[in-house]
Design an enzyme around this catalytic site. Structure first.
Site, short mmCIF file in Angstrom:
data_model
loop_
_atom_site.label_atom_id
_atom_site.label_comp_id
_atom_site.label_asym_id
_atom_site.label_seq_id
_atom_site.Cartn_x
_atom_site.Cartn_y
_atom_site.Cartn_z
N CYS A 1 0.83 -1.21 0.00
CA CYS A 1 0.00 0.00 0.00
C CYS A 1 0.87 1.26 0.00
O CYS A 1 1.48 1.60 1.01
CB CYS A 1 -0.91 -0.04 1.23
SG CYS A 1 -1.81 1.48 1.56
N CYS B 1 -0.08 3.93 2.55
CA CYS B 1 0.30 3.49 3.90
C CYS B 1 1.75 3.86 4.18
O CYS B 1 2.08 4.34 5.27
CB CYS B 1 0.12 1.97 4.05
SG CYS B 1 -1.57 1.39 3.85
#
Length: 115
Positions: free
Chosen positions: A33, A36
């Protein structure tokens, strides 16, 4: 443990997060991600600056799908604040550090949150 992000798992979540005596910010994330990874430095800084008021932990949803499913995490990054064993706030998506700190102000005690 101010300043260091602790990793939690399906097995340690209850003990570390739900039984904590102070609010806990859980970063639901995954290695693949990009957003993230983008907010990770901000979360590290928040842990360092506000670790005495709020605990910051990370939960890898790929390695710990049970907890993510239990709390309905559909997209990441999702940041949940847990207080007294309950979800008190949910922040979804990558945000600048200042915006995350603003969202966390109710959990940072009397100190004025500095962004």
């Amino acid at each position: 443990m101010a300043g260091a992000l602790e990793n939690v798992t399906d097995d340690t979540f209850e003990e570390v997060v739900l039984k904590s005596d102070k609010p806990v910010l859980v970063d639901f994330w995954a290695a693949w991600c990009g957003p993230c990874r983008q907010i990770a430095p901000s979360l590290e800084a928040i842990a360092t600056e506000h670790g005495d008021q709020i605990k910051v932990v990370k939960l890898n949803i790929d390695e710990n799908p049970t907890t993510a499913a239990k709390y309905g995490v559909m997209s990441i990054p999702t940041l949940n604040v847990y207080q007294n064993g309950e979800v008190a706030k949910t922040i979804v998506g990558a945000k600048p550090k200042a915006a995350i700190v603003r969202d966390l102000e109710p959990y940072l005690g009397d100190e004025i949150a500095k962004a």
